[in-house]
Design an enzyme around this catalytic site. Structure first.
Site, PDB file in Angstrom:
ATOM      1  N   ASP A 158       1.053  -1.046   0.058  1.00 54.61           N
ATOM      2  CA  ASP A 158       0.277  -0.177   0.048  1.00 54.61           C
ATOM      3  C   ASP A 158       0.942   1.362  -0.173  1.00 54.61           C
ATOM      4  O   ASP A 158       1.740   1.342   0.977  1.00 54.61           O
ATOM      5  CB  ASP A 158      -1.028   0.231   1.339  1.00 54.61           C
ATOM      6  CG  ASP A 158      -1.745   1.264   1.284  1.00 54.61           C
ATOM      7  OD1 ASP A 158      -1.499   2.039   0.562  1.00 54.61           O
ATOM      8  OD2 ASP A 158      -2.585   1.224   2.173  1.00 54.61           O
ATOM      9  N   ILE A 159       1.075   1.871  -1.193  1.00 57.07           N
ATOM     10  CA  ILE A 159       2.025   2.989  -1.186  1.00 57.07           C
ATOM     11  C   ILE A 159       1.543   4.104  -0.378  1.00 57.07           C
ATOM     12  O   ILE A 159       2.403   5.110  -0.224  1.00 57.07           O
ATOM     13  CB  ILE A 159       2.330   3.408  -2.679  1.00 57.07           C
ATOM     14  CG1 ILE A 159       0.724   4.098  -3.149  1.00 57.07           C
ATOM     15  CG2 ILE A 159       2.664   2.364  -3.494  1.00 57.07           C
ATOM     16  CD1 ILE A 159       0.700   4.959  -4.548  1.00 57.07           C
ATOM     17  N   ALA A 183      -2.361   4.368  -8.864  1.00 54.94           N
ATOM     18  CA  ALA A 183      -3.036   5.748  -8.562  1.00 54.94           C
ATOM     19  C   ALA A 183      -4.611   5.505  -8.299  1.00 54.94           C
ATOM     20  O   ALA A 183      -4.964   4.176  -8.385  1.00 54.94           O
ATOM     21  CB  ALA A 183      -2.911   6.506  -9.835  1.00 54.94           C
ATOM     22  N   THR A 196      -0.358  12.993 -15.469  1.00 57.90           N
ATOM     23  CA  THR A 196      -1.461  12.856 -16.396  1.00 57.90           C
ATOM     24  C   THR A 196      -1.696  14.428 -16.869  1.00 57.90           C
ATOM     25  O   THR A 196      -1.220  15.437 -16.403  1.00 57.90           O
ATOM     26  CB  THR A 196      -2.881  12.703 -15.503  1.00 57.90           C
ATOM     27  OG1 THR A 196      -3.989  13.095 -16.267  1.00 57.90           O
ATOM     28  CG2 THR A 196      -2.948  13.519 -14.255  1.00 57.90           C
ATOM     29  N   ASP A 197      -2.304  14.442 -17.926  1.00 57.36           N
ATOM     30  CA  ASP A 197      -2.630  15.575 -18.781  1.00 57.36           C
ATOM     31  C   ASP A 197      -3.706  16.406 -17.893  1.00 57.36           C
ATOM     32  O   ASP A 197      -3.796  17.761 -18.176  1.00 57.36           O
ATOM     33  CB  ASP A 197      -3.203  15.487 -20.134  1.00 57.36           C
ATOM     34  CG  ASP A 197      -4.605  14.379 -19.920  1.00 57.36           C
ATOM     35  OD1 ASP A 197      -4.564  13.506 -19.161  1.00 57.36           O
ATOM     36  OD2 ASP A 197      -5.614  14.870 -20.350  1.00 57.36           O
ATOM     37  N   TYR A 247      -9.326  14.987  -9.025  1.00 54.49           N
ATOM     38  CA  TYR A 247      -8.288  14.158  -9.530  1.00 54.49           C
ATOM     39  C   TYR A 247      -6.887  14.893 -10.074  1.00 54.49           C
ATOM     40  O   TYR A 247      -5.909  14.573  -9.663  1.00 54.49           O
ATOM     41  CB  TYR A 247      -8.818  13.296 -10.673  1.00 54.49           C
ATOM     42  CG  TYR A 247      -7.801  12.347 -11.369  1.00 54.49           C
ATOM     43  CD1 TYR A 247      -7.399  11.210 -10.835  1.00 54.49           C
ATOM     44  CD2 TYR A 247      -7.495  12.797 -12.659  1.00 54.49           C
ATOM     45  CE1 TYR A 247      -6.225  10.457 -11.529  1.00 54.49           C
ATOM     46  CE2 TYR A 247      -6.448  11.960 -13.357  1.00 54.49           C
ATOM     47  CZ  TYR A 247      -6.194  10.831 -12.780  1.00 54.49           C
ATOM     48  OH  TYR A 247      -5.030   9.960 -13.592  1.00 54.49           O
ATOM     49  N   LYS A 299      -3.335  14.424  -8.427  1.00 50.44           N
ATOM     50  CA  LYS A 299      -2.075  14.196  -9.166  1.00 50.44           C
ATOM     51  C   LYS A 299      -1.063  15.329  -9.359  1.00 50.44           C
ATOM     52  O   LYS A 299       0.302  14.887  -9.458  1.00 50.44           O
ATOM     53  CB  LYS A 299      -2.618  13.801 -10.606  1.00 50.44           C
ATOM     54  CG  LYS A 299      -3.419  12.628 -10.640  1.00 50.44           C
ATOM     55  CD  LYS A 299      -2.602  11.148 -10.294  1.00 50.44           C
ATOM     56  CE  LYS A 299      -1.636  10.903 -11.464  1.00 50.44           C
ATOM     57  NZ  LYS A 299      -1.081   9.435 -11.213  1.00 50.44           N
TER      58      LYS A 299
HETATM   59  N1  LIG Z   1      -6.208   5.576 -17.659  1.00 51.16           N
HETATM   60  C1  LIG Z   1      -5.744   6.650 -18.315  1.00 51.16           C
HETATM   61  O1  LIG Z   1      -6.444   7.373 -19.228  1.00 51.16           O
HETATM   62  C2  LIG Z   1      -4.760   7.481 -17.505  1.00 51.16           C
HETATM   63  C3  LIG Z   1      -4.603   8.966 -18.023  1.00 51.16           C
HETATM   64  C4  LIG Z   1      -3.756   9.716 -17.638  1.00 51.16           C
HETATM   65  C5  LIG Z   1      -2.945   9.237 -16.648  1.00 51.16           C
HETATM   66  N2  LIG Z   1      -3.202   8.050 -16.087  1.00 51.16           N
HETATM   67  C6  LIG Z   1      -2.113   7.484 -14.949  1.00 51.16           C
HETATM   68  O2  LIG Z   1      -1.523   6.437 -15.535  1.00 51.16           O
HETATM   69  C7  LIG Z   1      -1.136   5.512 -14.450  1.00 51.16           C
HETATM   70  C8  LIG Z   1      -1.551   4.207 -14.791  1.00 51.16           C
HETATM   71  O3  LIG Z   1      -3.132   4.319 -14.862  1.00 51.16           O
HETATM   72  P1  LIG Z   1      -4.018   2.930 -15.223  1.00 51.16           P
HETATM   73  O4  LIG Z   1      -5.172   3.346 -15.912  1.00 51.16           O
HETATM   74  O5  LIG Z   1      -3.201   1.762 -15.502  1.00 51.16           O
HETATM   75  O6  LIG Z   1      -4.405   2.680 -13.577  1.00 51.16           O
HETATM   76  P2  LIG Z   1      -5.370   1.451 -13.033  1.00 51.16           P
HETATM   77  O7  LIG Z   1      -5.709   0.343 -14.239  1.00 51.16           O
HETATM   78  O8  LIG Z   1      -6.526   2.080 -12.319  1.00 51.16           O
HETATM   79  O9  LIG Z   1      -4.728   0.793 -11.947  1.00 51.16           O
HETATM   80  C9  LIG Z   1      -4.193   1.422 -10.774  1.00 51.16           C
HETATM   81  C10 LIG Z   1      -3.773   0.526  -9.860  1.00 51.16           C
HETATM   82  O10 LIG Z   1      -3.195   1.247  -8.549  1.00 51.16           O
HETATM   83  C11 LIG Z   1      -3.586   0.361  -7.518  1.00 51.16           C
HETATM   84  N3  LIG Z   1      -3.685   0.940  -6.221  1.00 51.16           N
HETATM   85  C12 LIG Z   1      -4.630   1.999  -5.968  1.00 51.16           C
HETATM   86  N4  LIG Z   1      -4.567   2.485  -4.667  1.00 51.16           N
HETATM   87  C13 LIG Z   1      -3.229   1.772  -4.311  1.00 51.16           C
HETATM   88  C14 LIG Z   1      -2.464   1.734  -3.211  1.00 51.16           C
HETATM   89  N5  LIG Z   1      -2.868   2.562  -1.811  1.00 51.16           N
HETATM   90  N6  LIG Z   1      -1.420   1.229  -2.984  1.00 51.16           N
HETATM   91  C15 LIG Z   1      -0.915   0.499  -3.978  1.00 51.16           C
HETATM   92  N7  LIG Z   1      -1.683   0.323  -5.286  1.00 51.16           N
HETATM   93  C16 LIG Z   1      -2.867   1.161  -5.362  1.00 51.16           C
HETATM   94  C17 LIG Z   1      -5.039  -0.172  -7.942  1.00 51.16           C
HETATM   95  O11 LIG Z   1      -5.115  -1.092  -7.122  1.00 51.16           O
HETATM   96  P3  LIG Z   1      -6.845  -1.646  -7.135  1.00 51.16           P
HETATM   97  O12 LIG Z   1      -7.387  -2.444  -8.395  1.00 51.16           O
HETATM   98  O13 LIG Z   1      -6.831  -2.559  -5.809  1.00 51.16           O
HETATM   99  O14 LIG Z   1      -7.703  -0.421  -6.716  1.00 51.16           O
HETATM  100  C18 LIG Z   1      -4.630  -0.548  -9.317  1.00 51.16           C
HETATM  101  O15 LIG Z   1      -4.189  -1.619  -9.640  1.00 51.16           O
HETATM  102  C19 LIG Z   1      -1.841   6.341 -13.151  1.00 51.16           C
HETATM  103  O16 LIG Z   1      -0.930   7.053 -12.523  1.00 51.16           O
HETATM  104  C20 LIG Z   1      -2.998   7.117 -13.762  1.00 51.16           C
HETATM  105  O17 LIG Z   1      -3.006   8.404 -13.065  1.00 51.16           O
HETATM  106  C21 LIG Z   1      -4.023   7.301 -16.627  1.00 51.16           C
END
Ligand SMILES: NC(=O)c1ccc[n+]([C@@H]2O[C@H](COP(=O)([O-])OP(=O)(O)OC[C@H]3O[C@@H](n4cnc5c(N)ncnc54)[C@H](OP(=O)(O)O)[C@@H]3O)[C@@H](O)[C@H]2O)c1
Length: 273
Positions: free
Chosen positions: A24-25, A46, A87-88, A111, A115
């Site tokens: 847990d980060i 995240a 993120t953007d 959000y 971030k």
């Molecule tokens: N998706 C997009 O379009 C997008 C756009 C811009 C930026 N980003 C950024 O890109 C990165 C990756 O995004 P993604 O879409 O791949 O995310 P994701 O699929 O939602 O995965 C996020 C992961 O973080 C885990 N998590 C949440 N709280 C945590 C904690 N306290 N300790 C450890 N792990 C934790 C979640 O676990 P649980 O499943 O157990 O909650 C999940 O496995 C993130 O930084 C996000 O902000 C994403």
């Protein structure tokens, strides 16, 4: 979603992948213990529920700001590099030309605020050893992605309405994962990088491209505007990110979003289970 593709991109190397159950980060003591002995830490974790964050900003802040702060403290202590995915949404979306990496941040939703705070903690705690990699509009095989949503809708109705007044860069997680590995392998200078596929489109254009990739008639996608899809969190209207930092570090920016989408479709990223 990104974390799973990072594991593939790093296959064959000495890598430990942990999920929330293992680390847990938001727990500084646990982070300190977990990072011991590592050269590189990549934070793909995240709180990504953009609309839910409006009502739960404190919970989002814990994961998106305190989490990276903890990892930056841990990384600085053990002398490891840290890659923080951002993120953007740290920008206000009022621009009309690609955002350069040092544009002042000005988020317009909860959000984005959390971030942005995460970025600032990382740059304060471990400036010489951190990469902030901002991405946007991610899709990948291991997530509930936009392409799959479009094809699910297409299976059940003739036409789909998609907003045509928000612009950005659809980005395949496989490409982003490879770019992060290239950044680390190159030992590039610490700082901010924009990890998005090149070019620009709207959600409408993205949807049409997904339809085309599946052999469906793109005319079945109809343009609409954001006033028809009001959601709890405001969305930036213009999220196009500039890629100058890659060239300055001697690296090639990510390919055009259309080429990435075609490759993603070939690799089954939009397949319905
Ligand atoms: N998706 C997009 O379009 C997008 C756009 C811009 C930026 N980003 C950024 O890109 C990165 C990756 O995004 P993604 O879409 O791949 O995310 P994701 O699929 O939602 O995965 C996020 C992961 O973080 C885990 N998590 C949440 N709280 C945590 C904690 N306290 N300790 C450890 N792990 C934790 C979640 O676990 P649980 O499943 O157990 O909650 C999940 O496995 C993130 O930084 C996000 O902000 C994403």
């Amino acid at each position: 979603m990104l974390g799973r593709d990072l594991q593939d991109a790093l296959a064959g190397r000495d890598v430990t992948a942990v999920d929330r159950g293992e680390l847990d980060i938001t727990d500084l003591a646990a982070v300190r213990e977990a990072v011991a002995g590592y050269d590189v830490i990549i934070n793909a974790a995240a709180y990504t529920a953009v609309d839910a964050a409006e009502e739960n900003e404190a919970a989002a802040y814990l994961v998106n700001a305190i989490g990276p702060r903890n990892l930056a403290i841990g990384a600085a202590f053990v002398g490891a590099k840290l890659v923080q995915i951002s993120t953007d949404y740290v920008f206000d979306g009022a621009g009309s030309a690609p955002y350069v990496e040092d544009t002042a941040i000005d988020p317009i939703n909860a959000y984005g605020r959390t971030k942005a705070a995460g970025e600032q903690f990382v740059l304060t705690e471990h400036p010489a050893g951190s990469y902030i990699v901002r991405t946007a509009w991610l899709y990948g095989a291991h997530g509930p992605n936009f392409g799959r949503t479009m094809l699910t809708l297409a299976a059940g109705r003739d036409t789909v309405s998609v907003v045509a007044d928000q612009f950005g860069q659809p980005t395949w997680t496989v490409d982003l994962a490879a770019q992060i590995v290239a950044l680390l392998d190159a030992d590039a200078p610490a700082g901010i990088y924009h990890g998005t596929n090149a070019g620009k489109t709207s959600w409408f254009g993205f949807a049409q491209a997904v339809f085309e990739s599946a052999g469906l008639d793109p005319e079945r996608v109809e343009p609409t505007d954001s006033t028809k899809f009001v959601r709890p969190a405001a969305r930036p209207a213009y999220s196009v990110l500039g890629h100058d930092a890659w060239a300055a570090a001697g690296l090639t920016p990510m390919r055009d979003w259309r080429d990435a989408l075609a490759a993603a479709a070939r690799h089954g990223a939009f397949e319905l289970s």
